[in-house]
Design a protein around this motif. Structure first.
Motif, PDB file in Angstrom:
ATOM      1  N   LEU A  56       0.860  -1.183   0.000  1.00  0.00           N
ATOM      2  CA  LEU A  56       0.000   0.000   0.000  1.00  0.00           C
ATOM      3  C   LEU A  56       0.898   1.234   0.000  1.00  0.00           C
ATOM      4  CD1 LEU A  56      -2.587  -1.074   2.736  1.00  0.00           C
ATOM      5  CD2 LEU A  56      -2.767  -1.376   0.252  1.00  0.00           C
ATOM      6  N   VAL A  57       0.725   2.087  -0.986  1.00  0.00           N
ATOM      7  CA  VAL A  57       1.563   3.283  -1.138  1.00  0.00           C
ATOM      8  C   VAL A  57       0.694   4.515  -0.909  1.00  0.00           C
ATOM      9  CG1 VAL A  57       3.065   4.598  -2.677  1.00  0.00           C
ATOM     10  CG2 VAL A  57       3.002   2.093  -2.825  1.00  0.00           C
ATOM     11  N   GLY A  58       1.090   5.361   0.037  1.00  0.00           N
ATOM     12  CA  GLY A  58       0.311   6.568   0.284  1.00  0.00           C
ATOM     13  C   GLY A  58       0.841   7.323   1.481  1.00  0.00           C
ATOM     14  N   PRO A  59       0.515   8.603   1.591  1.00  0.00           N
ATOM     15  CA  PRO A  59       1.018   9.424   2.695  1.00  0.00           C
ATOM     16  C   PRO A  59       0.470   8.974   4.038  1.00  0.00           C
ATOM     17  CG  PRO A  59      -0.641  10.624   1.423  1.00  0.00           C
ATOM     18  CD  PRO A  59      -0.346   9.372   0.673  1.00  0.00           C
ATOM     19  N   THR A  60       1.087   9.477   5.102  1.00  0.00           N
ATOM     20  CA  THR A  60       0.659   9.145   6.464  1.00  0.00           C
ATOM     21  C   THR A  60      -0.783   9.597   6.711  1.00  0.00           C
ATOM     22  OG1 THR A  60       2.919   9.381   7.256  1.00  0.00           O
ATOM     23  CG2 THR A  60       1.181   9.523   8.905  1.00  0.00           C
ATOM     24  N   GLY A  61      -1.543   8.743   7.400  1.00  0.00           N
ATOM     25  CA  GLY A  61      -2.866   9.136   7.839  1.00  0.00           C
ATOM     26  C   GLY A  61      -3.997   8.892   6.864  1.00  0.00           C
ATOM     27  N   VAL A  62      -3.749   8.170   5.769  1.00  0.00           N
ATOM     28  CA  VAL A  62      -4.819   7.967   4.777  1.00  0.00           C
ATOM     29  C   VAL A  62      -5.573   6.654   4.981  1.00  0.00           C
ATOM     30  CG1 VAL A  62      -3.711   9.414   3.044  1.00  0.00           C
ATOM     31  CG2 VAL A  62      -3.215   6.955   3.085  1.00  0.00           C
ATOM     32  N   GLU A 296      -5.077   7.391  -2.040  1.00  0.00           N
ATOM     33  CA  GLU A 296      -5.236   8.804  -2.364  1.00  0.00           C
ATOM     34  C   GLU A 296      -5.068   9.659  -1.116  1.00  0.00           C
ATOM     35  OE1 GLU A 296      -9.194   8.679  -3.699  1.00  0.00           O
ATOM     36  OE2 GLU A 296      -8.758   7.456  -5.477  1.00  0.00           O
ATOM     37  N   ALA A 297      -4.498  10.867  -1.313  1.00  0.00           N
ATOM     38  CA  ALA A 297      -4.440  11.828  -0.216  1.00  0.00           C
ATOM     39  C   ALA A 297      -5.861  12.256   0.142  1.00  0.00           C
ATOM     40  CB  ALA A 297      -3.605  13.039  -0.632  1.00  0.00           C
ATOM     41  N   LEU A 298      -6.060  12.609   1.401  1.00  0.00           N
ATOM     42  CA  LEU A 298      -7.400  12.958   1.870  1.00  0.00           C
ATOM     43  C   LEU A 298      -7.728  14.421   1.561  1.00  0.00           C
ATOM     44  CD1 LEU A 298      -7.300  11.196   5.355  1.00  0.00           C
ATOM     45  CD2 LEU A 298      -8.401  10.368   3.275  1.00  0.00           C
ATOM     46  N   SER A 299      -8.877  14.639   0.976  1.00  0.00           N
ATOM     47  CA  SER A 299      -9.350  15.996   0.707  1.00  0.00           C
ATOM     48  C   SER A 299     -10.113  16.511   1.931  1.00  0.00           C
ATOM     49  CB  SER A 299     -10.270  16.001  -0.513  1.00  0.00           C
ATOM     50  OG  SER A 299     -11.456  15.262  -0.224  1.00  0.00           O
ATOM     51  N   GLN A 300     -10.471  17.795   1.903  1.00  0.00           N
ATOM     52  CA  GLN A 300     -11.261  18.355   3.000  1.00  0.00           C
ATOM     53  C   GLN A 300     -12.614  17.661   3.095  1.00  0.00           C
ATOM     54  OE1 GLN A 300     -11.252  22.647   3.283  1.00  0.00           O
ATOM     55  NE2 GLN A 300     -13.216  22.686   4.354  1.00  0.00           N
ATOM     56  N   ALA A 301     -13.197  17.327   1.945  1.00  0.00           N
ATOM     57  CA  ALA A 301     -14.484  16.615   1.940  1.00  0.00           C
ATOM     58  C   ALA A 301     -14.339  15.237   2.572  1.00  0.00           C
ATOM     59  CB  ALA A 301     -15.003  16.496   0.510  1.00  0.00           C
ATOM     60  N   LEU A 303     -12.197  14.456   4.925  1.00  0.00           N
ATOM     61  CA  LEU A 303     -12.053  14.656   6.365  1.00  0.00           C
ATOM     62  C   LEU A 303     -13.413  14.910   7.026  1.00  0.00           C
ATOM     63  CD1 LEU A 303      -8.815  16.845   6.404  1.00  0.00           C
ATOM     64  CD2 LEU A 303      -9.025  14.456   7.078  1.00  0.00           C
ATOM     65  N   VAL A 304     -14.303  15.621   6.337  1.00  0.00           N
ATOM     66  CA  VAL A 304     -15.655  15.832   6.858  1.00  0.00           C
ATOM     67  C   VAL A 304     -16.355  14.482   7.029  1.00  0.00           C
ATOM     68  CG1 VAL A 304     -17.950  16.739   6.315  1.00  0.00           C
ATOM     69  CG2 VAL A 304     -15.924  18.167   5.969  1.00  0.00           C
ATOM     70  N   ARG A 305     -16.217  13.626   6.034  1.00  0.00           N
ATOM     71  CA  ARG A 305     -16.845  12.298   6.114  1.00  0.00           C
ATOM     72  C   ARG A 305     -16.217  11.456   7.226  1.00  0.00           C
ATOM     73  NH1 ARG A 305     -16.584   9.172   0.788  1.00  0.00           N
ATOM     74  NH2 ARG A 305     -17.943   7.806   2.003  1.00  0.00           N
ATOM     75  N   ILE A 306     -14.894  11.536   7.370  1.00  0.00           N
ATOM     76  CA  ILE A 306     -14.197  10.766   8.404  1.00  0.00           C
ATOM     77  C   ILE A 306     -14.659  11.183   9.797  1.00  0.00           C
ATOM     78  CG2 ILE A 306     -11.927  10.483   9.512  1.00  0.00           C
ATOM     79  CD1 ILE A 306     -10.742  10.497   6.641  1.00  0.00           C
ATOM     80  N   LEU A 307     -14.955  12.471   9.962  1.00  0.00           N
ATOM     81  CA  LEU A 307     -15.377  12.975  11.262  1.00  0.00           C
ATOM     82  C   LEU A 307     -16.847  12.704  11.573  1.00  0.00           C
ATOM     83  CD1 LEU A 307     -13.532  16.414  11.325  1.00  0.00           C
ATOM     84  CD2 LEU A 307     -13.139  14.504  12.890  1.00  0.00           C
ATOM     85  N   SER A 308     -17.594  12.256  10.576  1.00  0.00           N
ATOM     86  CA  SER A 308     -19.029  12.114  10.813  1.00  0.00           C
ATOM     87  C   SER A 308     -19.624  10.761  10.452  1.00  0.00           C
ATOM     88  CB  SER A 308     -19.793  13.211  10.046  1.00  0.00           C
ATOM     89  OG  SER A 308     -19.443  13.210   8.675  1.00  0.00           O
ATOM     90  N   ALA A 337     -17.173  20.887   9.557  1.00  0.00           N
ATOM     91  CA  ALA A 337     -16.524  21.435   8.364  1.00  0.00           C
ATOM     92  C   ALA A 337     -15.323  22.290   8.737  1.00  0.00           C
ATOM     93  CB  ALA A 337     -17.534  22.249   7.560  1.00  0.00           C
ATOM     94  N   GLU A 338     -15.447  23.054   9.835  1.00  0.00           N
ATOM     95  CA  GLU A 338     -14.330  23.895  10.271  1.00  0.00           C
ATOM     96  C   GLU A 338     -13.175  23.047  10.786  1.00  0.00           C
ATOM     97  OE1 GLU A 338     -12.163  27.434  11.112  1.00  0.00           O
ATOM     98  OE2 GLU A 338     -13.775  26.868   9.735  1.00  0.00           O
ATOM     99  N   LEU A 339     -13.473  21.979  11.539  1.00  0.00           N
ATOM    100  CA  LEU A 339     -12.421  21.063  11.987  1.00  0.00           C
ATOM    101  C   LEU A 339     -11.685  20.455  10.791  1.00  0.00           C
ATOM    102  CD1 LEU A 339     -14.275  19.150  14.866  1.00  0.00           C
ATOM    103  CD2 LEU A 339     -12.316  20.678  15.143  1.00  0.00           C
ATOM    104  N   ALA A 340     -12.454  20.059   9.780  1.00  0.00           N
ATOM    105  CA  ALA A 340     -11.860  19.461   8.573  1.00  0.00           C
ATOM    106  C   ALA A 340     -10.997  20.475   7.842  1.00  0.00           C
ATOM    107  CB  ALA A 340     -12.963  18.935   7.664  1.00  0.00           C
ATOM    108  N   ARG A 341     -11.449  21.726   7.783  1.00  0.00           N
ATOM    109  CA  ARG A 341     -10.671  22.768   7.094  1.00  0.00           C
ATOM    110  C   ARG A 341      -9.325  22.975   7.790  1.00  0.00           C
ATOM    111  NH1 ARG A 341      -9.070  27.686   7.610  1.00  0.00           N
ATOM    112  NH2 ARG A 341     -10.099  27.947   9.640  1.00  0.00           N
ATOM    113  N   ILE A 342      -9.365  23.080   9.125  1.00  0.00           N
ATOM    114  CA  ILE A 342      -8.117  23.289   9.875  1.00  0.00           C
ATOM    115  C   ILE A 342      -7.175  22.098   9.689  1.00  0.00           C
ATOM    116  CG2 ILE A 342      -7.143  23.513  12.194  1.00  0.00           C
ATOM    117  CD1 ILE A 342      -9.749  25.006  12.962  1.00  0.00           C
ATOM    118  N   ALA A 343      -7.731  20.886   9.759  1.00  0.00           N
ATOM    119  CA  ALA A 343      -6.901  19.684   9.609  1.00  0.00           C
ATOM    120  C   ALA A 343      -6.271  19.614   8.225  1.00  0.00           C
ATOM    121  CB  ALA A 343      -7.744  18.438   9.859  1.00  0.00           C
TER     122      ALA A 343
END
Length: 346
Positions: A56-62, A296-301, A303-308, A337-343
């Motif tokens: 599996l190839v990808g950045p940290t945290g995906v 794939e790297a995680l987009s802001q969208a 991160l919103v899904r991951i948080l909810s 959405a704001e948490l995801a934006r900051i992250a």
């Protein structure tokens, strides 16, 4: 394991905890299904079917580690996560690669022991109750004993204390006074250990490790040799890869429980590969990981899904934790959405 899950159903199970990364989910789902298929084959052919190891190839945290961990839980398989960068070449000071198989066996023994303990728990609790009644009122007559039993079931004896021998880890047994609930728990634990056949636990654990074990090797890119580098400490990186090769190809590792064959252990390697590339690994090692998946790297969208969305989303965890204190915590969509934006900007 839900043995008859199709790859589509396995992906659906993973979707409950992991957002996105469909290609990686499909790859591990097919690998798990192939194990089920292998057990349906005739014994002579079954031994010839080897697992298709995955990189599996990808950045940290995906989600690389979480995919492998959830797969192991779904399969009920012994699982161990190791970091390739923590190993050293044989002959150098440090951990040798065989230790990952020894750790996998320990996980297998613990997994089977826990399952067997659950199976015998009802009987263990019955035996513990009889021992507890003996401690509360030694030599009591049947009528008195049954009256005491009724009080025990109703919680009427929870404030009482009994004196019993306990065995602290690594120390000699000594007598202590314990409350009835704690004494009952310890007695049930002791009885469960007596009821579980240790030899059969080890036999089953070794079989599970050899046929279903999963080793997740993180930071595999840290032992790759970037093109043009082959001196100093980098030489040891190549040594670690050479030591890994027999394990992945299939060899026998001696453990304190007996020899373990790695031919059918599934190896899942992962790395960010920012500096080195997968092609910088030894060609022989690359060949033993025929399935390569780019995450794939995680987009802001995302991160919103991951948080909810996932069952174990952090917002749900914090709401549950504070709920234990009688506090109601609610995250609205703008807050998430704001948490995801900051992250996403960190």
């Amino acid at each position: 394991m839900k043995a008859d899950l199709t790859p589509r159903e396995i992906v659906a199970e993973l979707d409950r905890y992991i957002v996105g990364q469909d290609a990686a989910k499909r790859a591990v789902a097919i690998a798990l299904r192939n194990r089920w298929r292998r057990f349906k084959l005739a014994p002579d052919l079954r031994d010839e079917v080897l697992p298709k190891n995955i990189i599996l190839v990808g950045p940290t945290g995906v989600g690389k580690t979480e995919i492998a961990r959830r797969l192991a839980r779904l399969a009920g398989a012994p699982f161990v996560k190791v970091e390739a960068s923590k190993f050293t070449e044989v002959g150098y000071v440090g951990k040798d690669v065989d230790s990952m198989i020894r750790d996998l066996v320990e996980q297998g023994v613990a997994l089977v022991r826990e399952e067997r303990s659950k199976d015998v728990q009802p009987r263990a609790e019955e035996l513990a109750e009889e021992r507890l009644l003996d401690l509360l009122l030694p030599g009591s007559r049947d009528s008195t004993r049954e009256k005491l039993r009724g009080m025990l079931h109703a919680g009427g004896l929870d404030e009482r204390q009994v004196e019993m021998e306990v065995l602290p880890f690594g120390k000699k047994a000594k007598k202590r006074k314990l409350g009835v609930p704690e004494a009952r728990r310890l007695l049930a634990q002791e009885e469960a250990e007596k009821l579980v056949d240790k030899e059969s636990v080890v036999r089953e654990a070794l079989e599970r490790v050899q046929s279903n074990g999963i080793v997740f090797i993180d930071e595999i890119d840290k032992v790759a040799l970037p093109s043009g580098q082959s001196h100093g400490p980098d030489v040891s990186r190549g040594g670690v890869q050479r030591d890994l090769l027999p394990l992945v190809e299939g060899s026998t590792v001696n453990t304190k429980y007996g020899p373990v064959k790695t031919d059918h252990v599934l190896f899942i390697a992962a790395g960010a590969f920012h500096v080195a590339k997968v092609s910088d690994l030894l060609p022989e090692l690359q060949g033993r990981f025929p399935i390569r998946v780019e995450l794939e790297a995680l987009s802001q969208a995302d991160l919103v899904r991951i948080l909810s969305e996932p069952r174990n989303a952090l917002t749900k965890q914090y709401a549950a934790l504070l709920g234990a204190e009688g506090v109601e915590l609610v995250f609205d969509q703008s807050g998430i959405a704001e948490l995801a934006r900051i992250a996403s900007e960190m």
